[in-house]
Design a protein around this motif. Sequence first.
Motif, PDB file in Angstrom:
ATOM      1  N   ARG A   1      36.281  42.131  46.544  1.00  0.00           N
ATOM      2  CA  ARG A   1      36.864  41.995  45.206  1.00  0.00           C
ATOM      3  C   ARG A   1      35.762  42.151  44.178  1.00  0.00           C
ATOM      4  O   ARG A   1      34.654  41.651  44.354  1.00  0.00           O
TER       5      ARG A   1
ATOM      6  N   ASP B   1      40.954  44.493  43.774  1.00  0.00           N
ATOM      7  CA  ASP B   1      40.711  44.688  45.199  1.00  0.00           C
ATOM      8  C   ASP B   1      40.174  46.094  45.435  1.00  0.00           C
ATOM      9  O   ASP B   1      40.811  47.085  45.052  1.00  0.00           O
TER      10      ASP B   1
ATOM     11  N   LYS C   1      45.622  40.782  46.379  1.00  0.00           N
ATOM     12  CA  LYS C   1      46.691  40.290  45.535  1.00  0.00           C
ATOM     13  C   LYS C   1      47.637  41.416  45.143  1.00  0.00           C
ATOM     14  O   LYS C   1      47.238  42.561  44.994  1.00  0.00           O
TER      15      LYS C   1
END
Length: 422
Positions: free
Chosen positions: A335, A340, A31
Amino acid sequence: MKNVKFPALLVLVMVLSLSAAAQNEQKAPAKVKKGWNFGPLPAIGYNSDLGFQYGALTDIFYFGDGSRFPEYIHKFNVEVSQYTKGTGVYHLFYDSKHLLKGIRTTLDVSYLTDKMMDFTGFNGFMSQYDPGFALENPSYYKIDRRLMRATADFQGPIGGNWSWAAGIGVYGYKTGEVRLEKYAGADNLYSHYVNAGLIEQEEADGGTKLELKAGIVHDTRDNEADPTKGIWSEAIFFGSPGAQSYLKLSLVHRGFLPLYKDKLTFAYRVAVQTNLAGEAPYYMLQNLSTLYFRQITSEGLGGVNTLRGVMRNRVVGNGVAWANLELRYRFLDFRFLKQDWYLAVNPFFDAGRVIQYYKKDMMLAATDPSIETQNSEKLHMTAGAGIKAIMNKNFIVSFEWGKPFNSGDGKNGMNIGLNYIF
């Protein structure tokens, strides 16, 4: 001298925990990060001469609306740690390409105290280091050093991937014999050097120097914190005006070659720092020019920044050259805690030596001629490996261990901190 570093254990525990978590937390696409992001880490340790170390260190990032991710808008690095017998680290670092329009701004303010700083002389193997003698006389190859440092560096575009660079720094040193009460009156190498004139009386207690720098930079890296391809090169002139002036040149080239997708990278650094005019005072000799502090200090050769596993500042002279070669293998993406992560290992080989001697004739005259190493400087080499935990492509927790090939460079070295060394 017993020296236990608990952070090494913390890193191993953390890596195992992250690996286990990766098996239980479903992997999701990476993300884009927005806003503020923190990466705190405890700074905990023990040294029988310095006491217990306690404190914290962290990288702090601001990504704004995320449109530039993984590039950050602002970055801060902060460390505050203290040993119970007085040694301490107080460090604030800032970096941004957006504080001043079109100019990269890098600032550092640090106060560093070290009551058992390694001091093994000048010119590498020309200064003999006896590990057995050091074990029996723990303060002989040590000094008390206190450093107050403030630097400001700037980079602006020239065209393409080229930039100009300029900077200013103020370094205030206080140096002398080890002050710990248990070593009061003990024999030490520093005092021998002062008495022999290798360290001049007017600089024996340290001093304050203003340092200016200017040069050019070429940078094509795909990601600054952990690049997988590109090069990063610098040519920097730096020196100090006024009394005891000097001028030096630093040439550093770093390359990152992808061997297998973005998983395996061959990374290398070759560097030379030479003296062009004048001569720096002894307490400035170990400084290596840098536009960006990846570690709290930029000193060597020897220690975490250059020859990993070699004693700190073991290889000091008017000019030095060194190289670092390593493989960076990213082997696990996952994750964890809504961030991340990936893990990487980096086996490495480092080598370096003095190429311009400091007061060579005086050193030879003051050294026992029966010592074979006094006039035989050669490559100082080490090998080792590290493991990294990288969060959001920017925050890197690092553990590295290296071992020198020659016992005259020390036994081995271990470090926990942040970032790759280049």
